[in-house]
Write a protein that holds these residues in place. Structure first.
Motif, PDB file in Angstrom:
ATOM      1  N   VAL A   1       6.620 -15.612   6.171  1.00  0.00           N
ATOM      2  CA  VAL A   1       6.780 -14.282   6.760  1.00  0.00           C
ATOM      3  C   VAL A   1       5.983 -13.257   5.959  1.00  0.00           C
ATOM      4  O   VAL A   1       5.304 -12.394   6.524  1.00  0.00           O
ATOM      5  CB  VAL A   1       8.277 -13.888   6.844  1.00  0.00           C
ATOM      6  CG1 VAL A   1       8.451 -12.427   7.237  1.00  0.00           C
ATOM      7  CG2 VAL A   1       9.003 -14.794   7.815  1.00  0.00           C
ATOM      8  N   LYS A   2       6.041 -13.371   4.646  1.00  0.00           N
ATOM      9  CA  LYS A   2       5.286 -12.443   3.789  1.00  0.00           C
ATOM     10  C   LYS A   2       3.780 -12.561   4.040  1.00  0.00           C
ATOM     11  O   LYS A   2       3.069 -11.560   4.052  1.00  0.00           O
ATOM     12  CB  LYS A   2       5.596 -12.689   2.320  1.00  0.00           C
ATOM     13  CG  LYS A   2       6.981 -12.233   1.924  1.00  0.00           C
ATOM     14  CD  LYS A   2       7.207 -12.459   0.435  1.00  0.00           C
ATOM     15  CE  LYS A   2       8.564 -11.956   0.007  1.00  0.00           C
ATOM     16  NZ  LYS A   2       8.755 -12.069  -1.451  1.00  0.00           N
ATOM     17  N   LYS A   3       3.290 -13.785   4.241  1.00  0.00           N
ATOM     18  CA  LYS A   3       1.862 -13.977   4.524  1.00  0.00           C
ATOM     19  C   LYS A   3       1.472 -13.335   5.847  1.00  0.00           C
ATOM     20  O   LYS A   3       0.439 -12.673   5.944  1.00  0.00           O
ATOM     21  CB  LYS A   3       1.523 -15.474   4.562  1.00  0.00           C
ATOM     22  CG  LYS A   3       1.470 -16.118   3.222  1.00  0.00           C
ATOM     23  CD  LYS A   3       1.182 -17.605   3.347  1.00  0.00           C
ATOM     24  CE  LYS A   3       1.407 -18.312   2.040  1.00  0.00           C
ATOM     25  NZ  LYS A   3       1.234 -19.761   2.150  1.00  0.00           N
ATOM     26  N   VAL A   4       2.300 -13.533   6.860  1.00  0.00           N
ATOM     27  CA  VAL A   4       2.010 -12.948   8.174  1.00  0.00           C
ATOM     28  C   VAL A   4       1.996 -11.429   8.083  1.00  0.00           C
ATOM     29  O   VAL A   4       1.079 -10.773   8.599  1.00  0.00           O
ATOM     30  CB  VAL A   4       3.029 -13.429   9.235  1.00  0.00           C
ATOM     31  CG1 VAL A   4       2.906 -12.637  10.515  1.00  0.00           C
ATOM     32  CG2 VAL A   4       2.845 -14.914   9.503  1.00  0.00           C
ATOM     33  N   VAL A   5       2.966 -10.854   7.407  1.00  0.00           N
ATOM     34  CA  VAL A   5       3.018  -9.401   7.249  1.00  0.00           C
ATOM     35  C   VAL A   5       1.782  -8.905   6.507  1.00  0.00           C
ATOM     36  O   VAL A   5       1.155  -7.920   6.902  1.00  0.00           O
ATOM     37  CB  VAL A   5       4.314  -8.970   6.525  1.00  0.00           C
ATOM     38  CG1 VAL A   5       4.269  -7.505   6.115  1.00  0.00           C
ATOM     39  CG2 VAL A   5       5.524  -9.242   7.393  1.00  0.00           C
ATOM     40  N   ALA A   6       1.397  -9.591   5.434  1.00  0.00           N
ATOM     41  CA  ALA A   6       0.230  -9.180   4.646  1.00  0.00           C
ATOM     42  C   ALA A   6      -1.057  -9.240   5.469  1.00  0.00           C
ATOM     43  O   ALA A   6      -1.890  -8.327   5.417  1.00  0.00           O
ATOM     44  CB  ALA A   6       0.102 -10.050   3.398  1.00  0.00           C
ATOM     45  N   VAL A   7      -1.220 -10.298   6.260  1.00  0.00           N
ATOM     46  CA  VAL A   7      -2.436 -10.434   7.074  1.00  0.00           C
ATOM     47  C   VAL A   7      -2.466  -9.384   8.174  1.00  0.00           C
ATOM     48  O   VAL A   7      -3.504  -8.750   8.415  1.00  0.00           O
ATOM     49  CB  VAL A   7      -2.547 -11.869   7.652  1.00  0.00           C
ATOM     50  CG1 VAL A   7      -3.635 -11.949   8.703  1.00  0.00           C
ATOM     51  CG2 VAL A   7      -2.808 -12.865   6.532  1.00  0.00           C
ATOM     52  N   VAL A   8      -1.339  -9.163   8.839  1.00  0.00           N
ATOM     53  CA  VAL A   8      -1.294  -8.157   9.909  1.00  0.00           C
ATOM     54  C   VAL A   8      -1.592  -6.772   9.344  1.00  0.00           C
ATOM     55  O   VAL A   8      -2.384  -6.017   9.917  1.00  0.00           O
ATOM     56  CB  VAL A   8       0.068  -8.189  10.641  1.00  0.00           C
ATOM     57  CG1 VAL A   8       0.240  -6.977  11.538  1.00  0.00           C
ATOM     58  CG2 VAL A   8       0.197  -9.469  11.439  1.00  0.00           C
TER      59      VAL A   8
END
Length: 106
Positions: free
Chosen positions: A33-40
């Motif tokens: 989830v943290k990776k998705v948030v960071a990429v978005v």
């Protein structure tokens, strides 16, 4: 704006982006989830950077737009892994801006 200018601007934005991302993220969230948030957030910051540096017409230049987006994404990930995470600055911001008890919520 040249390609070098767009890469430089994107790298500058990306270098500071992990500090802003830490405000949004929560310690209890999974790594995925943290990776998705960071990429978005990096993609949104890249779009804003392109618009701010060249106006909305800048999006007609695909190479410059892509270079800026890639620079923001790469710089944000690299500075997080090499500077902000090891120095514990980003994790401290993440903890300080999380609602109390969010660690137990997940």
């Amino acid at each position: 704006m040249s390609t070098l200018d767009s890469i430089t601007t994107g790298a500058q934005v990306g270098a500071l982006l992990p500090l802003l991302t830490a405000i949004v993220q929560r310690p209890a969230w999974s790594a995925e989830v943290k990776k998705v948030v960071a990429v978005v957030l990096a993609l949104v910051a890249g779009i804003v950077t392109v618009a701010a540096s060249g106006g909305w017409e800048q999006f007609q230049h695909g190479t410059l737009t892509f270079a800026t987006l890639a620079a923001v994404l790469a710089s944000s990930q690299a500075t997080y892994d090499l500077i902000w995470k090891p120095s514990k600055v980003a994790p401290a911001i993440e903890s300080a801006t999380s609602p109390k008890g969010s660690e137990q919520a997940a």
